[in-house]
Design a protein around this motif. Structure first.
Motif, short mmCIF file in Angstrom:
data_model
loop_
_atom_site.label_atom_id
_atom_site.label_comp_id
_atom_site.label_asym_id
_atom_site.label_seq_id
_atom_site.Cartn_x
_atom_site.Cartn_y
_atom_site.Cartn_z
N SER A 182 0.83 -1.20 0.00
CA SER A 182 0.00 0.00 0.00
C SER A 182 0.87 1.25 0.00
CB SER A 182 -0.92 0.01 1.23
OG SER A 182 -1.81 -1.08 1.19
N PHE A 183 0.47 2.22 -0.83
CA PHE A 183 1.15 3.51 -0.91
C PHE A 183 0.34 4.56 -0.16
CE2 PHE A 183 3.18 2.58 -5.35
CZ PHE A 183 4.00 1.64 -4.75
N TYR A 184 1.02 5.29 0.73
CA TYR A 184 0.40 6.39 1.47
C TYR A 184 1.12 7.68 1.09
CZ TYR A 184 -1.91 2.91 4.41
OH TYR A 184 -2.69 1.86 4.86
N LEU A 185 0.33 8.69 0.76
CA LEU A 185 0.87 9.99 0.38
C LEU A 185 0.29 11.05 1.30
CD1 LEU A 185 2.47 11.84 -1.53
CD2 LEU A 185 0.46 11.87 -3.04
N ASN A 186 1.18 11.73 2.02
CA ASN A 186 0.76 12.79 2.96
C ASN A 186 -0.34 12.31 3.90
OD1 ASN A 186 2.64 14.44 1.72
ND2 ASN A 186 1.14 15.43 0.38
N GLY A 187 -0.17 11.09 4.39
CA GLY A 187 -1.09 10.54 5.38
C GLY A 187 -2.30 9.82 4.83
N ASN A 188 -2.51 9.85 3.52
CA ASN A 188 -3.68 9.22 2.92
C ASN A 188 -3.27 8.05 2.03
OD1 ASN A 188 -5.59 11.20 3.93
ND2 ASN A 188 -4.72 12.61 2.42
N LYS A 189 -4.01 6.95 2.16
CA LYS A 189 -3.75 5.82 1.29
C LYS A 189 -4.25 6.15 -0.12
CE LYS A 189 -4.63 0.86 0.76
NZ LYS A 189 -5.26 -0.33 1.36
N ILE A 190 -3.35 6.00 -1.11
CA ILE A 190 -3.74 6.36 -2.47
C ILE A 190 -3.96 5.14 -3.37
CG2 ILE A 190 -2.77 8.69 -2.47
CD1 ILE A 190 -0.29 7.51 -3.90
N ILE A 191 -3.24 4.05 -3.11
CA ILE A 191 -3.39 2.88 -3.97
C ILE A 191 -2.66 1.71 -3.33
CG2 ILE A 191 -1.30 3.14 -5.40
CD1 ILE A 191 -3.15 2.61 -7.86
N SER A 192 -3.08 0.50 -3.69
CA SER A 192 -2.34 -0.71 -3.34
C SER A 192 -1.96 -1.41 -4.63
CB SER A 192 -3.17 -1.64 -2.46
OG SER A 192 -3.40 -1.08 -1.19
N THR A 193 -0.82 -2.07 -4.63
CA THR A 193 -0.37 -2.75 -5.83
C THR A 193 0.17 -4.12 -5.49
OG1 THR A 193 1.18 -2.61 -7.72
CG2 THR A 193 1.90 -1.61 -5.65
N MET A 194 -0.12 -5.09 -6.33
CA MET A 194 0.46 -6.42 -6.18
C MET A 194 1.84 -6.40 -6.82
SD MET A 194 -1.86 -7.83 -4.47
CE MET A 194 -1.07 -9.45 -4.37
N CYS A 195 2.85 -6.73 -6.03
CA CYS A 195 4.21 -6.57 -6.52
C CYS A 195 5.18 -7.43 -5.72
CB CYS A 195 4.63 -5.11 -6.45
SG CYS A 195 4.67 -4.43 -4.78
N LEU A 196 6.42 -7.42 -6.14
CA LEU A 196 7.50 -7.98 -5.36
C LEU A 196 7.80 -7.00 -4.23
CD1 LEU A 196 9.42 -10.50 -5.67
CD2 LEU A 196 11.08 -8.91 -6.67
N PRO A 197 7.78 -7.44 -2.97
CA PRO A 197 7.92 -6.50 -1.85
C PRO A 197 9.37 -6.09 -1.60
CG PRO A 197 7.62 -8.70 -1.01
CD PRO A 197 7.51 -8.82 -2.51
N ASN A 198 9.93 -5.36 -2.57
CA ASN A 198 11.27 -4.81 -2.40
C ASN A 198 11.32 -3.44 -3.06
OD1 ASN A 198 11.36 -5.44 -5.15
ND2 ASN A 198 13.50 -6.04 -5.08
#
Length: 261
Positions: free
Chosen positions: A34-50
């Motif tokens: 999950s990506f958080y920008l300035n305190g807000n969750k903006i998107i989640s992505t399925m990926c390699l966790p690195n």
């Protein structure tokens, strides 16, 4: 380390001609980050966790949300690696577009992008840099050496950015993610991408070309194919687009003047 961190072993029945072999197979892990920008969750992505810090920076810069590395205040990755938090000055119009309308892309893991319009398609990369055919062949040959993760699983895409005698290499289960990670890594290192070549293992569709255009990368190469919109976008954006780059051969689709014959 790679085996334990990014892969797991599962029992399989392998059919080999008329034989059935019971064995363990090594497969890649994927996680929802999950990506958080300035305190807000903006998107989640399925990926390699690195490379989560590179990933969020590349994604936001490729979407035009983050306009400069100097606008970043902080980046933090959670202990479990499944969340990454970025605080920065952002382009409010482009962050609004992320919420307003998303386009389901042709990504192998189903990518999402929003900012296909406006200033993105108004860009034109006028870089005068050029490369010899031998240089392009050398880059392709070196790129062809597979990674440890690919050798173990056959299930990752690889991206390399070559610029000013430096290389920035990233891998992911998704080609879009791999491009975001490599670009984020190069941008955080303050690389001058106006002199860069980006080479990727997967196909070059429109959104892949746009990601490169957002960082002014003038030459983009794929070992695989390109799409019609990939070619159209590269022509309009001033990118030299090369496909089917393997075994010493390649096709130049757009802006051929950067490749010296």
């Amino acid at each position: 380390m790679l085996l334990n961190k990014f892969t797991i072993q599962v029992p399989i029945a392998k059919i080999n001609n008329d034989d059935i072999i019971i064995k363990n197979d090594i497969i890649i892990k994927e996680e929802r980050v999950s990506f958080y920008l300035n305190g807000n969750k903006i998107i989640s992505t399925m990926c390699l966790p690195n490379e989560q810090d590179f990933h969020i920076v590349g994604f936001l810069m490729n979407e035009g949300v983050l306009e400069s590395i100097d606008d970043i205040n902080s980046i933090k990755i959670s202990k479990d690696g499944l969340s990454v938090y970025l605080n920065a000055k952002i382009n409010e119009d482009n962050i609004s577009n992320l919420y307003y309308e998303k386009t389901l892309t042709s990504g192998c893991c189903v990518g999402v992008s929003a900012n296909f319009e406006g200033k993105i398609v108004e860009k034109f990369i006028s870089s005068k840099i050029s490369f010899s055919i031998d240089k392009i062949k050398s880059i392709i040959e070196e790129f062809d050496y597979n990674s440890k993760l690919f050798n173990l699983t056959g299930c990752v895409h690889k991206v390399a950015i070559i610029c000013d005698n430096k290389k920035f290499i990233s891998e992911d289960i998704g080609r879009h993610n791999a491009v975001d990670k490599a670009i984020g890594k190069a941008r955080l290192k303050k690389a001058n991408l106006n002199n860069a070549i980006l080479i990727v293992s997967g196909r070059l569709s429109m959104e892949m070309v746009i990601k490169c255009a957002m960082s002014d990368i003038p030459v983009v190469i794929s070992r695989a194919a390109t799409t019609a919109l990939g070619v159209k976008s590269a022509q309009k954006l001033g990118i030299t687009l090369i496909g089917f780059a393997r075994n010493g051969n390649f096709n130049i689709y757009t802006h051929k003047s950067r490749i010296l014959t």
